[in-house]
Write a protein that holds these residues in place. Structure first.
Motif, PDB file in Angstrom:
ATOM      1  N   CYS A   1       0.841  -1.205   0.000  1.00 29.91           N
ATOM      2  CA  CYS A   1       0.000   0.000   0.000  1.00 29.91           C
ATOM      3  C   CYS A   1       0.876   1.256   0.000  1.00 29.91           C
ATOM      4  O   CYS A   1       0.593   2.230  -0.704  1.00 29.91           O
ATOM      5  CB  CYS A   1      -0.944  -0.002   1.204  1.00 29.91           C
ATOM      6  SG  CYS A   1      -2.201  -1.299   1.112  1.00 29.91           S
TER       7      CYS A   1
ATOM      8  N   TYR B   1      -0.135   5.172  -0.453  1.00 26.08           N
ATOM      9  CA  TYR B   1      -0.815   5.341   0.840  1.00 26.08           C
ATOM     10  C   TYR B   1       0.175   5.778   1.919  1.00 26.08           C
ATOM     11  O   TYR B   1       1.258   5.211   2.047  1.00 26.08           O
ATOM     12  CB  TYR B   1      -1.491   4.031   1.277  1.00 26.08           C
ATOM     13  CG  TYR B   1      -2.770   3.739   0.520  1.00 26.08           C
ATOM     14  CD1 TYR B   1      -3.967   4.323   0.911  1.00 26.08           C
ATOM     15  CD2 TYR B   1      -2.763   2.895  -0.591  1.00 26.08           C
ATOM     16  CE1 TYR B   1      -5.140   4.068   0.210  1.00 26.08           C
ATOM     17  CE2 TYR B   1      -3.931   2.637  -1.299  1.00 26.08           C
ATOM     18  CZ  TYR B   1      -5.117   3.229  -0.889  1.00 26.08           C
ATOM     19  OH  TYR B   1      -6.271   2.982  -1.579  1.00 26.08           O
TER      20      TYR B   1
ATOM     21  N   GLY C   1      -1.587   9.722  -2.631  1.00 26.81           N
ATOM     22  CA  GLY C   1      -2.407   8.982  -1.673  1.00 26.81           C
ATOM     23  C   GLY C   1      -3.721   9.679  -1.370  1.00 26.81           C
ATOM     24  O   GLY C   1      -4.360   9.387  -0.362  1.00 26.81           O
TER      25      GLY C   1
END
Lengths: 388, 388
Positions: free
Chosen positions: B161, B166, B358
Motif C-alpha cells: 500500500c 498510501y 495517496g
C-alpha cells in the motif's frame, strides 16, 4: 442434565387489528379515533432444542427482528443455557446496528431456561416479591368527544383510575399543542389528584425546545410530580441537557428509554443526566441486559423503572428491590392497551388487571409465566423466518 | 423557485455477489476464503418530486431501512428542501428505534437538493478542499495462503500500500486469535512501516476483556500508532472505560462508531471517552447529522474521522477542516472493497482509487456526485417498498 442444544430458531410475524385507533400528525402516532381501525404487526421468537422444549417470546419491532440474522449462527447449536456467551456474541455482531434483535432472543432463552427447569424466571433470578404497584399510563391526547381532549378530561380519567385502585397516573400529552395547553394539563391534573396519586409526565420528546421544556418543568415542580420524562426534542438522549434540567427544575427526571444498553446507561448516570433509570426489556438486551442495568443502578443507589407492561417486566420486577412502578398501559377512557391478544390462562394487562391495592402479580407458570394462543398466532401469521 | 414537493419515496433492495469471501466464526464476519462466494444485499432510497428531479442514495442496512415507514408520512408532501424539519420529525419518530432509517433518507434529500440546484453537495455545505488523504483499511485476518494470515502478511501488504502512495494503514486483526498474536501483529507492522506510515488498529470489539485491551494498547504505544479504535467487548460504547484506557495508554483513541447521533457523541466527548471523533453517515443522521457532529467537535477542538468510503464521505470531507483521513476499504492482498457495483462515470473506491499522493478527490457532478447504474439495479432488484 446434559447441555440441551438449540436446534432451530424461528421468527413468526403476525397481524392483529385494533378498533378506534389511528395514526395522526406528521409522524402518525397512534391514538384514539372513533370508528377507525389500525393494523398492527407483532413478532414471536421461538427457540427449539433437542430436549423437545421450546422457548418463546412475543415482542420487539420489525427493526429489532431485522437484525437477528446477524448473530443467529452464534445461537444455533449452542447450549440452551449459554445466555451470557450469546449476549456477548450478539452485542458484537450488532455493534453497527444498535444491538437490535438481541433482546428478543435473550428473552426466548430465559423462557426456555425456565421451562427446562420448570420454574418461573423470577425464581431463577431470585425472588424479591410477588406483586408491585402499577401506574395507569395514558395514550397520547386526542381531540375527540369522550377522549383525552382537554386537561379536564385527563383529570376525570385520573380520578376514574384512582377509584379503581391506581395510586399513580402518567400523562402522555398531545403531540401538537401550544405550550400553554401543556402547562395547563400539568396544573389541572395536579390540582385534581396530586394530593392522592403519584403523577408522572411523559411528553415523548414532542416539545420542541429546552426553553419550552423548562416551562413544563416548573408546572411539574409546583404540583410535586413524582417524575417527568423524555420531555423535549433532543430525543431523550443528551445527558448534558438533562443535567441542566435537573439543576433548574427540582422534579426527579426519568431518562434512558432512548439510550440502549448497559454501558450507555451507566455513562448517562455518571454524567448526572437522570434520577430514575428507565429500562426496556426490548431495547436493552432482554432480561440479561435489564438485570445488569438494575444491578449497576443498585450500585449507584438508584431505582430502575421498566418501560411498558408485559410478562418479562413482571418476572424481573419480582426479582428487584430497586423498582417502584409497573407501567400499565397505554390506557384511555375509551381504549384498552393494544398489545397482541396472544395470552391464555387469564393473563391480562388491561386497565382492570390490578388488584384492590393497585398491584400487579407475577404468575407461577414456568418460564415467562404465560401460555401463548397458538391458534390465534397461526391464524394471523403473515411471515416467518427460520434460522437453523 | 417555488417549493418543489416530495411526491413519493421508494426503497429498492438489490443483490450482488462477491467472490472469494465468506462469513466465518461464531458471528460470521465476512473475510477472505478462496473459491467461495457470498451474497450481499444493498438498498437505495429514491425520493421523487413534482419538479421531476429525484434524489438517490445507496447505502444502509436492512435494519436501517426497516424503520423508514415510521416517519415516511413526514416526508411525503413536504418541500424537497425541508431537511431540518424532517430530521427532527424522524428523530422523534424513531426514538425507540435508535434513529434507524433517517440517515439514508437525509442523504437522498441532500442528493435531491444538489440536483435541484445543479451543484455538488460540498458546495452547498461550503467547500474547504477538493481532495484529502486516504488510509488503506484491511479486511479482518484470515488463515489462507496469500491472505492476511500472519503478522508478516499484514506488514507485506502495508508495504504494498505504501508503494502505491498510501501514507496510512489500518489493521483489522483476527476475530479469534490468542492475545499474544494480536500484540505481535501490532509490533511486526509497527516495526516494518511505523516510521513511514500513520498506523491505526481496529479490533472491531473482538477483544474479550479490558485487561487484554491494555496489552494491545501498550504495543500500540511502543510503536507510536496514530490511533486505536473499538478495542474490546464493551462494544465501543462505554465512555467510562475508554477514559480509563486513555489514562493508561497514551495512544489517541478513536471511538463513537457504535454510539449513534449528535447528542450522544457530545456526551461521550464531554465524558473524556475519546480523542478522535468517529462519524458514520449511515448511523448518525446522514449528512445533516454528521455535519452537526463535525461542527460540535470543531467546537471542542477535535477532529472527526468518517467511517468507511463512499460518495457521502467525500462530499462532507470536502466541506470540513477538522478531518484527517478517508477510509479506503476494506482491502486485502486478494480482495477488493465489496460495495455494490452501482457507480458509473469512473467513480471508484477500489484500492487504486488514490492519486500519486495517496489522495481521494471529490467529483463535481451535482448532488452526491455519482451516477447510478440503473441497469444493474433493475436487473438485481429483489424487493421494493413504496411510500406515497
Amino acid at each position: 442434565m446434559a447441555d440441551p442444544k438449540i436446534t432451530k430458531m424461528e421468527v413468526i410475524e403476525f397481524e392483529y387489528f385494533v378498533e378506534n385507533m389511528e395514526g395522526s400528525g406528521r409522524i402518525q402516532l397512534p391514538g384514539y379515533a372513533p370508528g377507525t381501525k389500525i393494523r398492527n404487526t407483532a413478532r414471536m421468537v421461538v427457540i427449539h432444542t433437542d430436549a423437545g422444549v421450546t422457548g418463546e417470546y412475543v415482542g420487539g419491532s420489525a427493526t429489532e427482528h431485522s437484525a437477528i440474522g446477524l448473530f443467529a449462527n452464534a445461537v444455533i447449536g449452542e447450549s440452551a443455557f449459554a445466555r451470557e456467551r450469546i449476549y456477548n456474541d450478539a452485542k458484537q455482531a450488532t455493534r453497527q446496528h444498535a444491538r437490535m434483535g438481541m433482546s428478543q432472543v435473550d428473552m426466548a432463552l430465559w423462557d426456555l431456561a425456565g421451562k427446562l427447569l420448570d420454574q418461573p424466571i423470577y425464581r431463577l433470578l431470585g425472588e424479591h416479591r410477588k406483586s408491585f404497584p402499577a401506574y395507569a399510563s395514558t395514550y397520547i391526547g386526542d381531540n375527540y368527544p369522550g377522549g383525552l381532549n382537554s386537561p379536564e378530561a385527563y383529570a376525570d380519567f385520573a380520578e376514574e383510575c384512582y377509584d379503581m385502585g391506581y395510586k399513580a397516573f402518567k400523562i402522555h400529552p398531545w403531540q401538537e399543542a401550544p405550550i400553554e395547553q401543556h402547562v395547563r394539563l400539568v396544573e389541572v391534573v395536579g390540582e385534581r389528584v396530586g394530593d392522592k396519586m403519584d403523577l408522572m409526565l411523559d411528553p415523548f420528546c414532542a416539545i420542541l425546545t429546552f426553553g419550552d421544556a423548562l416551562k413544563i418543568g416548573r408546572a411539574c415542580e409546583a404540583y410535586n410530580y413524582y417524575w417527568w420524562e423524555d420531555v423535549f426534542k433532543d430525543g431523550g438522549e443528551s445527558a448534558f441537557a438533562h443535567r441542566k434540567l435537573r439543576e433548574l427544575i427540582r422534579v426527579p427526571l426519568l431518562q434512558l428509554e432512548h439510550v440502549r444498553g448497559l454501558e450507555k446507561h451507566v455513562d448517562f448516570i455518571v454524567a448526572d443526566g437522570t434520577d430514575f433509570v428507565r429500562i426496556d426489556h426490548d431495547y436493552d438486551g432482554g432480561i440479561t441486559g435489564v438485570m445488569k442495568i438494575a444491578h449497576a443502578s443498585e450500585g449507584f443507589g438508584l431505582d430502575v423503572e421498566p418501560h411498558g407492561p408485559g410478562p418479562s417486566r413482571r418476572q424481573t420486577m419480582a426479582a428487584m428491590r430497586n423498582s417502584n412502578y409497573y407501567e400499565l398501559g397505554l390506557v384511555h377512557p375509551k381504549l384498552q392497551p393494544s398489545y397482541p391478544p396472544v395470552y391464555l390462562d387469564g393473563y391480562s394487562d388491561m386497565l382492570d388487571a390490578i388488584d384492590e391495592n393497585g398491584h400487579i402479580h407475577v404468575t407461577d407458570l414456568p418460564g415467562m409465566g404465560v401460555t401463548h394462543d397458538w391458534d390465534f398466532i397461526n391464524k394471523h401469521t403473515v411471515g416467518k423466518t427460520v434460522y437453523d
